[in-house]
Design a protein around this motif. Structure first.
Motif, PDB file in Angstrom:
ATOM      1  N   UNK A 380       0.832  -1.216   0.000  1.00  0.00           N
ATOM      2  CA  UNK A 380       0.000   0.000   0.000  1.00  0.00           C
ATOM      3  C   UNK A 380       0.860   1.257   0.000  1.00  0.00           C
ATOM      4  N   UNK A 381       0.416   2.271  -0.671  1.00  0.00           N
ATOM      5  CA  UNK A 381       1.203   3.499  -0.803  1.00  0.00           C
ATOM      6  C   UNK A 381       1.574   4.133   0.536  1.00  0.00           C
ATOM      7  N   UNK A 382       0.668   4.157   1.546  1.00  0.00           N
ATOM      8  CA  UNK A 382       1.074   4.775   2.822  1.00  0.00           C
ATOM      9  C   UNK A 382       2.197   4.039   3.550  1.00  0.00           C
ATOM     10  N   UNK A 383       2.447   2.784   3.185  1.00  0.00           N
ATOM     11  CA  UNK A 383       3.477   2.006   3.871  1.00  0.00           C
ATOM     12  C   UNK A 383       4.855   2.161   3.241  1.00  0.00           C
ATOM     13  N   UNK A 384       4.928   2.756   2.068  1.00  0.00           N
ATOM     14  CA  UNK A 384       6.172   2.711   1.292  1.00  0.00           C
ATOM     15  C   UNK A 384       7.313   3.462   1.962  1.00  0.00           C
ATOM     16  N   UNK A 385       7.016   4.583   2.608  1.00  0.00           N
ATOM     17  CA  UNK A 385       8.077   5.371   3.224  1.00  0.00           C
ATOM     18  C   UNK A 385       8.806   4.554   4.283  1.00  0.00           C
ATOM     19  N   UNK A 386       8.047   3.919   5.154  1.00  0.00           N
ATOM     20  CA  UNK A 386       8.665   3.097   6.195  1.00  0.00           C
ATOM     21  C   UNK A 386       9.371   1.881   5.594  1.00  0.00           C
ATOM     22  N   UNK A 387       8.715   1.185   4.690  1.00  0.00           N
ATOM     23  CA  UNK A 387       9.273  -0.068   4.172  1.00  0.00           C
ATOM     24  C   UNK A 387      10.530   0.177   3.343  1.00  0.00           C
ATOM     25  N   UNK A 388      10.566   1.269   2.578  1.00  0.00           N
ATOM     26  CA  UNK A 388      11.762   1.528   1.773  1.00  0.00           C
ATOM     27  C   UNK A 388      12.970   1.754   2.670  1.00  0.00           C
ATOM     28  N   UNK A 389      12.773   2.361   3.834  1.00  0.00           N
ATOM     29  CA  UNK A 389      13.867   2.526   4.797  1.00  0.00           C
ATOM     30  C   UNK A 389      14.217   1.197   5.449  1.00  0.00           C
ATOM     31  N   UNK A 390      13.197   0.451   5.835  1.00  0.00           N
ATOM     32  CA  UNK A 390      13.453  -0.782   6.587  1.00  0.00           C
ATOM     33  C   UNK A 390      14.179  -1.822   5.734  1.00  0.00           C
ATOM     34  N   UNK A 391      13.898  -1.872   4.448  1.00  0.00           N
ATOM     35  CA  UNK A 391      14.550  -2.855   3.578  1.00  0.00           C
ATOM     36  C   UNK A 391      16.047  -2.622   3.461  1.00  0.00           C
ATOM     37  N   UNK A 392      16.522  -1.432   3.856  1.00  0.00           N
ATOM     38  CA  UNK A 392      17.942  -1.123   3.773  1.00  0.00           C
ATOM     39  C   UNK A 392      18.681  -1.388   5.083  1.00  0.00           C
ATOM     40  N   UNK A 393      18.020  -1.878   6.106  1.00  0.00           N
ATOM     41  CA  UNK A 393      18.645  -2.062   7.413  1.00  0.00           C
ATOM     42  C   UNK A 393      19.419  -3.373   7.479  1.00  0.00           C
ATOM     43  N   UNK A 394      20.385  -3.396   8.401  1.00  0.00           N
ATOM     44  CA  UNK A 394      21.126  -4.636   8.652  1.00  0.00           C
ATOM     45  C   UNK A 394      20.221  -5.688   9.277  1.00  0.00           C
ATOM     46  N   UNK A 395      19.198  -5.251   9.977  1.00  0.00           N
ATOM     47  CA  UNK A 395      18.248  -6.161  10.586  1.00  0.00           C
ATOM     48  C   UNK A 395      17.540  -7.002   9.521  1.00  0.00           C
ATOM     49  N   UNK A 396      17.071  -6.346   8.478  1.00  0.00           N
ATOM     50  CA  UNK A 396      16.381  -7.065   7.413  1.00  0.00           C
ATOM     51  C   UNK A 396      17.369  -7.876   6.576  1.00  0.00           C
ATOM     52  N   UNK A 397      18.567  -7.342   6.348  1.00  0.00           N
ATOM     53  CA  UNK A 397      19.582  -8.087   5.594  1.00  0.00           C
ATOM     54  C   UNK A 397      19.961  -9.378   6.308  1.00  0.00           C
ATOM     55  N   UNK A 398      20.112  -9.322   7.629  1.00  0.00           N
ATOM     56  CA  UNK A 398      20.426 -10.521   8.394  1.00  0.00           C
ATOM     57  C   UNK A 398      19.288 -11.529   8.313  1.00  0.00           C
ATOM     58  N   UNK A 399      18.063 -11.040   8.347  1.00  0.00           N
ATOM     59  CA  UNK A 399      16.896 -11.917   8.214  1.00  0.00           C
ATOM     60  C   UNK A 399      16.907 -12.625   6.863  1.00  0.00           C
ATOM     61  N   UNK A 400      17.236 -11.883   5.798  1.00  0.00           N
ATOM     62  CA  UNK A 400      17.293 -12.490   4.465  1.00  0.00           C
ATOM     63  C   UNK A 400      18.456 -13.476   4.347  1.00  0.00           C
ATOM     64  N   UNK A 401      19.605 -13.131   4.937  1.00  0.00           N
ATOM     65  CA  UNK A 401      20.741 -14.051   4.899  1.00  0.00           C
ATOM     66  C   UNK A 401      20.376 -15.387   5.550  1.00  0.00           C
ATOM     67  N   UNK A 402      19.662 -15.319   6.650  1.00  0.00           N
ATOM     68  CA  UNK A 402      19.236 -16.562   7.317  1.00  0.00           C
ATOM     69  C   UNK A 402      18.306 -17.364   6.419  1.00  0.00           C
TER      70      UNK A 402
END
Length: 1048
Positions: A380-402
Motif C-alpha cells: 500500500x502506498x502509505x506504507x512505502x516510506x517506512x518499508x523503503x527505509x526498513x529494507x535497507x537495514x542490517x536487521x532485514x539483511x540478516x533476516x534475508x541471509x538466514x
C-alpha cells in the motif's frame, strides 16, 4: 539567647569531638555489598527473580531457612532442568515453589520482561515511535535515574522485534567509564543514568542528527527528523490500547511502575503452602477445594495473619503474575501479527541466485537477495516510506541471509517460527489477493496465546527434585541475619566440573586506553566500508534506473528507493562528521563544520551567478555553465524559506551538492583546513585519518558518473531563479524580428506562466517556484504581420541554483507566412550533460522540420523499402521494432518526450504517413500531414451529408470532431503542432489505433500516395494498429502545455 552566644556555643561544640576510629582487622568486621546474579540458558526472568528474591529474604530474615543456602543453589544449578518446549516446570526456592515455562515450537520465543511496565512508563504512542526508530536502526539513547527502568524499556522493545533481531551495539546500562561509546558512529541502543535531574542538553553527544532520545522519567520520546510512521500506526495504537485496557492499564503512560516493597516471609504455614500448590496443580478434590476457598475468604475478612503474608495476598500476587504473563504475550502477538501481514509474501521476492553455499559466501556483497522494487510495488502506498527505509537495514539483511542460508543449513529458530506462521496463514488463505489494498486486521490469536500461558502456569507439567541436605563440613552454612555467608565452593562444584563455562568479555566493554584506541580504529574502518557499500549500491541502482528510462532492463527501483539511499548517505555523512567531535555545537555536526568553513571562505567568494560575465556565453552555446561555489550553495540553503532545522539544512546542502556533482569536491574543500579540524576533533576522529579520508572522498567522487535530481524533486516549494535565452539560426544572414515574444516554461511540478521577453533582447531572467525537471517550453509572439518572423535554432533554460541547463531544439520558423505559419511552438527539452550534448539522449528533443515529402528515390533506407509489396511486408516488421521501444518507454520515462520527441511517437507516425507521398505540387508548398488529415475530414463530412459514408460512423464522427476542435482552438500552433495535438489526444483517449485504418481506407489515399506507400499496405497498417493498441494498457496523462486551448 543572642546570636553571639549561639555562634560561640557552636564553635565550642565543634572543637570538642570524638577521636577517629580506625579499622583493625583483628577487632572489626568489614562488610561489603554483594550482587546476586543468576545466569540461565533462556531468559526465565520471573523464575530467576523469584529465586533471587527468596534467597535475599532468607538472608535478611530473623530465622534460618530449613536448609543451608548451598542446598538451594546446588539444586537450581544442577538438579532443575530446563522445561521442554510447550511445558512448565515447578521447582522449589528457599521460601516456596516457583514455576517456569517455555513456549511451544509454534509460539513466540520466551520473553519475560514486563511489557506492561514499559508501556506504562512511556505510553502506547511513544512505544510505537520508539519501536519505529529501533526498526530503522537509528541511534537510540535511553535516559533514566532508575537502572531497572532502563532495562525494562530496552528489553521490552527488543522483545517486540520478532522475527527480526537488533544487529548493532546493545548496552541497556552504559557505565560511566564507557561513555566514550556515545561517540560511536554506528546505530546503537544504549541507556545511561540521569544524574541530578539533568536534561539531554547537558549530555556530551557529538551528533544528534539520527538520534532517538528517550527520557523515561519524563515519559518523552524525541525521534529523529522525518521519521516515517509505522504501517497502519493509528489502527495499531488502537489495538494496543484495547489490550492494555483489558488488563486494567492506562494506555497514555506516565504511571508509576515501582513495585511495592515486598512483605517479609511468605506463608507462615507449610500446610497452606502445600494446599496452594495442590490447587495450582489441580490435585484438590471438591471438599478440599471448598475448604481452601473458605480459608481464603476468612483470610480476606480477617485481614491477614500476623508475622506473614496473607493468604489473599498470595492469591492476588499469583493472579497479577498470571495477568502480566498473558498481557506480555498478547502485546507481542499484536506486533507479530503486523509483521506477518506486512511480510506475508516475502518469500516470493527472495532471490536464490547462488548454486551452492561457497559461491554465495564468496560473492555476498555483490549479490542481491531480495527484489525490493517488486516487493514495494505490491505494498500500500502509505506504507512505502517506512518499508523503503526498513529494507535497507542490517536487521532485514540478516533476516534475508538466514533465509538464504536455510537452503544449506538448519533454519534459525526465529525464522522457523515466523515461516511456520506464514505457512499456516497461507493454508487458511488469510492473506488478501491484492496486498496493495490491504485492510487492517486485528490479531486473531490473542485469546489462544493467553490460554496456552495460563494453562502452563496454573498447572505445572513437571516437578524438579526438591532441595536436600548436602555433604557439608560441620559449622559452615550457619545463618547470620543480613549477612550473605561465604559459600562452600567445593560442595557446589562436586562432580560438575564439566559444566563450567568461561565467560568472554566483549572488547567493547574494556575501558583501557589500548582497547578504546582499537575500538575507535574499528569504527573508522567501519565507516569507510559503509561508504564503499553505499556508493556502490547507489551507482548500481541509479544506473539500473537510467537503463529503465531508456526502455532497457527491468523496473527494479522507484524514486522512493532512490530517496531512501540518499537519505542513508546523509546519515552516513552526519555520523562521519560527528565521530570524535570534541564539542557539540548543534544537532548537526556536518552543518556546524560547514558554518566554520563558510566563515573562513567569505573573502574568496566569486561573483554571484546573476552577475557572472561569462554566464550568458555558455548558455548561448548550449553548454552547462560553471558550477556555483561552496559559499554560494551555503548562502542559498540558508535563505531557503522552508523552516529547516540544522539537520534539514545539512541534508539540503548534501542534496544540492550531489545534484550538482560537486559533493566530493566540496567535502574535499572542508577537509583541506586541517588546522580547524584538529581544533574541533579528537585525535582518533575519522576526519584526521588521512588514508581513510582520501578513500572516502574517492568513493563519493564515483557518484558523479550518474545524474541525480534529488534536490529538485525533494525541495519542491522553494523559489528558483531561471535564465532563458533564445538562440536564432546562425547561418541566416538576414535580420530577424519578433513582436512581443513570450515564453512559458513547464516542468514536473508546474509552469512559470507567460513571461514577456524585453524588447531588443533575446534573454530573460525570472524567479518562480521550483518547476522540477523541465519538459516543455512554449515560445510565441503576437500576430503583427508578415515582417515579424524568426527562424529559431533553440531555446536554452538554465537553473541558476542547481546549474542544470535544458536545451529546447526548434529549427523552425516562428511567424506568419513562413513554414507552417505558426505563431506558437511547443518545444520538447533535453537536459544538457556537462560531458557534452552527444551523451544527453538524442531522442528527447524536438524533431527536425519535415520540409518536403520524401520521394522514393531520395529517402535512403526508408524509401528503398517502399518499392515493392514484399519490401513493405519487411518494413512492417521493422515498424514493429521501431514502435515497440516507444510503447515500453511510455510508462517509464518522460511521457511528453516519448510522444513528441525526436524519436517519439509523433515523429514515427509522420515518417509512416509521409512514406510514398506523391509530388508536392498538389499543395504548392511544403507538405504537412495535417493538410492530408483536413482533406480526409472534409471528404468524410461531405460523404456523411450525401449518405455515402462507409465504415463506422462513430469513428468517423470522432475524427472529424477532434480535427475541427483543434482547428477552432485560439492557439496558432501551426500545422505541425495541430498534427502533434491530434496524435496526443488520440493516444490519451484510445482512439488513435482506430483512426489510422480510417485514413488508410479513404478514397483520397489512393490519389495522394503511390501504390508502394506503407499507408496503402494493409498488412503494415494492421501491424501498426495492433502496436498502438498496446498503449491502452497504460493510463496516459498529457501535460497542460500540449492540450491548452482544446476542450475535449
Amino acid at each position: 539567647m543572642d546570636d553571639k552566644s549561639i555562634r560561640e556555643g557552636t564553635q565550642h561544640n565543634l572543637l570538642i569531638h570524638e577521636p577517629i576510629k580506625l579499622f583493625l582487622p583483628a577487632r572489626d568486621t568489614l562488610y561489603a555489598s554483594k550482587a546476586l546474579c543468576l545466569l540461565t540458558p533462556l531468559p526465565f526472568l520471573h523464575a530467576a527473580r523469584h529465586f533471587l528474591s527468596q534467597l535475599h529474604q532468607a538472608v535478611t530474615s530473623h530465622t534460618a531457612p530449613p536448609l543451608p543456602l548451598e542446598s538451594y543453589i546446588h539444586n537450581i544449578l544442577y538438579e532443575v532442568p530446563v522445561p521442554p518446549p510447550g511445558r512448565s516446570l515447578r521447582f522449589h526456592g528457599v521460601q516456596g515453589p516457583i514455576v517456569c515455562q517455555q513456549p511451544g515450537p509454534e509460539e513466540l520465543p520466551l520473553g519475560d520482561y514486563p511489557l506492561g511496565e514499559a508501556f506504562s512508563l512511556l505510553g502506547v504512542e511513544n512505544m510505537v515511535r520508539l519501536l519505529t526508530s529501533v526498526l530503522l536502526e537509528t541511534q537510540v539513547l535511553l535516559y533514566s535515574q532508575d537502572y531497572q527502568r532502563l532495562m525494562t524499556v530496552a528489553e521490552g522493545i527488543t522483545n517486540l522485534l520478532f522475527p527480526f533481531q537488533w544487529q548493532h551495539v546493545y548496552l541497556p546500562i552504559l557505565p560511566m567509564p564507557l561513555h566514550h561509546l556515545l561517540d560511536a558512529p554506528v546505530p546503537y541502543l544504549m541507556g545511561i543514568q540521569r544524574k541530578d535531574c539533568s536534561q539531554c542538553s547537558t549530555l556530551d553527544l557529538s551528533h544528534e542528527a539520527n538520534l532517538c532520545f528517550v527520557d523515561i522519567d519524563n515519559h518523552r520520546v524525541d525521534p529523529p527528523e522525518d521519521l516515517p510512521l509505522f504501517p497502519d500506526q493509528p489502527e495499531l495504537i488502537q489495538e494496543l490500547n484495547e489490550v492494555l485496557l483489558r488488563f486494567g492499564l492506562q494506555p497514555h503512560g506516565g504511571a508509576t511502575t515501582n513495585p511495592a516493597p515486598a512483605a517479609p516471609p511468605c506463608l507462615s504455614s507449610l500446610v497452606l503452602e502445600d494446599l496452594m500448590e495442590d490447587r495450582r496443580n489441580g490435585n484438590l478434590g471438591g471438599e478440599e477445594l471448598a475448604m481452601l476457598e473458605r480459608l481464603q475468604a476468612l483470610a480476606r475478612r480477617c485481614g491477614g495473619m500476623e508475622g506473614g503474608k496473607t493468604l489473599g495476598r498470595a492469591f492476588q500476587e499469583e493472579e497479577e503474575e498470571l495477568n502480566a504473563a498473558k498481557m506480555n504475550v498478547q502485546l507481542r502477538e499484536v506486533f507479530a501479527g503486523r509483521f506477518t501481514a506486512i511480510f506475508g509474501r516475502y518469500e516470493e521476492f527472495v532471490i536464490h541466485s547462488a548454486p551452492d553455499l561457497e559461491s554465495w559466501l564468496g560473492n555476498r556483497d555483490g549479490t542481491s537477495n531480495f527484489d525490493k522494487g517488486s516487493f514495494l510495488s505490491a505494498q500500500p502506498a502509505p506504507h512505502l516510506h517506512f518499508l523503503s527505509w526498513f529494507l535497507e537495514t542490517a536487521m532485514f539483511s540478516s533476516f534475508l541471509d538466514s533465509k538464504v542460508l536455510s537452503r544449506w543449513a538448519d533454519q534459525e529458530p526465529l525464522q522457523r517460527v515466523f515461516d511456520g506462521r506464514l505457512e499456516r496463514e497461507h493454508l487458511y488463505n488469510t492473506f488478501e489477493d491484492d496486498p496493495g489494498n490491504r485492510r487492517y486486521r486485528k490479531c486473531s490469536v490473542l485469546h489462544k496465546s493467553a490460554q496456552a500461558i495460563e494453562r502452563r502456569l496454573l498447572k505445572a507439567d513437571h516437578t524438579a527434585i526438591h532441595p536436600h541436605l548436602l555433604d557439608m563440613r560441620i559449622g559452615q552454612g550457619r545463618h547470620q541475619q543480613s549477612c550473605f555467608p561465604r559459600l562452600q565452593a567445593d560442595v557446589l562444584a562436586q562432580g560438575h566440573n564439566t559444566n563450567k563455562r568461561s565467560l568472554h568479555q566483549s572488547k567493547l566493554l574494556d575501558p583501557s586506553p589500548s582497547a578504546v584506541t582499537q575500538i575507535q580504529r574499528g569504527f573508522v574502518e567501519g565507516l569507510l566500508s559503509e561508504c564503499r557499500l553505499k556508493t556502490r549500491r547507489m551507482l548500481m541502482e541509479r544506473m539500473g534506473k537510467e537503463s529503465v528510462e531508456l526502455g532497457q532492463g527491468k523496473a527494479s527501483i522507484t524514486g522512493l528507493q532512490e530517496n531512501t539511499l540518499i537519505h542513508s548517505l546523509c546519515d552516513l555523512l552526519e555520523r562521519t562528521w560527528g565521530h570524535g567531535l570534541l564539542l557539540k555545537q548543534g544537532r548537526s555536526a556536518l552543518w556546524s563544520h560547514l558554518l566554520h568553513c563558510q566563515a573562513n571562505g567569505e573573502k574568496m567568494e566569486p561573483p554571484s551567478p546573476a552577475e557572472s560575465p561569462g554566464q550568458s556565453r555558455y548558455i548561448l552555446e548550449g553548454l552547462a555553465p560553471p558550477k556555483g561555489s561552496f559559499v554560494q550553495d551555503m548562502r542559498f540553503v540558508q535563505t531557503m524559506s522552508e523552516g529547516l532545522s540544522e539537520v534539514g539544512r545539512a541534508r539540503a546542502w548534501i542534496h544540492l551538492s550531489l545534484e550538482k556533482k560537486v559533493l566530493s569536491q566540496h567535502l574535499k574543500l572542508l577537509l583541506a583546513n586541517q588546522n580547524l579540524i584538529r581544533q574541533l576533533y579528537k585525535s582518533h576522529a575519522f576526519l584526521l585519518c588521512e588514508e581513510e579520508r582520501e578513500q572516502f572522498l574517492f568513493h563519493l567522487l564515483s557518484l558523479n558518473t550518474v545524474d541525480y535530481l534529488c534536490f529538485t524533486r525533494t525541495f519542491t516549494s522553494i523559489s528558483i531563479p531561471y535564465r532563458v535565452v533564445i538562440t536564432p539560426m546562425k547561418k541566416l544572414s538576414i535580420a530577424m524580428t519578433m513582436s512581443n515574444p513570450w515564453v512559458c516554461v513547464s516542468g514536473e511540478l508546474g509552469d512559470s506562466g507567460v513571461r514577456q521577453i524585453p524588447k531588443n533582447t533575446q534573454e530573460i531572467f525570472f524567479q518562480c517556484q521550483n518547476l522540477g525537471r523541465l519538459s516543455t517550453l512554449q515560445l510565441g509572439q503576437e500576430n503583427s504581420g508578415l515582417l515579424s518572423k524568426c527562424l529559431v535554432d533553440c531555446v536554452v533554460v538554465h537553473n541558476e541554483i542547481t546549474g542544470h541547463t535544458y536545451r529546447f531544439p526548434c529549427g523552425r520558423w516562428l511567424g506568419k507566412g513562413v513554414g507552417d505559419g505558426s505563431l506558437e511552438r511547443v518545444l520538447i527539452g533535453q537536459l544538457v550533460s556537462p560531458r557534452g550534448e552527444e551523451e544527453s539522449g538524442r531522442w528527447t528533443g524536438t524533431p527536425p522540420e519535415q520540409s518536403s515529402p520524401p520521394q522514393s528515390g531520395h529517402m535512403g533506407g526508408l524509401g528503398s523499402l517502399g518499392r515493392s509489396n514484399s519490401n513493405n511486408s519487411m518494413y512492417g516488421e521493422q515498424t514493429h521494432t521501431q514502435f515497440a521501444p516507444i510503447i515500453v518507454k511510455t510508462t517509464r520515462g518522460n511521457l511528453t518526450a516519448l510522444l513528441c520527441g525526436e524519436e517519439g511517437l509523433v515523429r514515427s507516425l509522420e515518417q509512416f504517413l509521409l512514406h510514398g507521398f506523391k509530388s508536392s505540387r498538389l499543395f504548392q508548398r511544403s507538405v504537412f500531414i495535417w493538410d492530408f488529415v483536413e482533406k480526409v475530414v472534409v471528404s468524410m463530412e461531405t460523404a456523411d451529408q450525401m449518405g455515402d459514408l462507409r465504415g463506422s460512423t462513430e469513428l468517423c464522427d470522432s475524427l472529424c470532431h477532434y480535427a475541427n476542435a483543434i482547428n477552432a482552438s485560439p492557439r496558432n500552433i501551426g500545422k505541425e503542432g495541430k498534427f502533434q495535438l491530434l496524435v496526443c489526444l488520440g493516444v490519451r483517449d484510445q482512439l488513435l489505433p482506430q483512426w489510422l485504418p480510417l485514413l488508410a481506407e479513404s478514397h483520397l489515399t489512393a490519389r495522394l500516395y503511390e501504390e508502394s506507400a506503407l499507408v496503402q499496405d494493409r498488412a503494415a497498417v494492421n501491424s501498426l494498429s495492433r502496436i498502438l493498441h498496446t498503449l491502452h494498457e497504460f493510463p496516459i496523462t498529457l501535460e497542460t502545455a500540449l492540450i491548452k486551448g482544446v476542450d475535449l
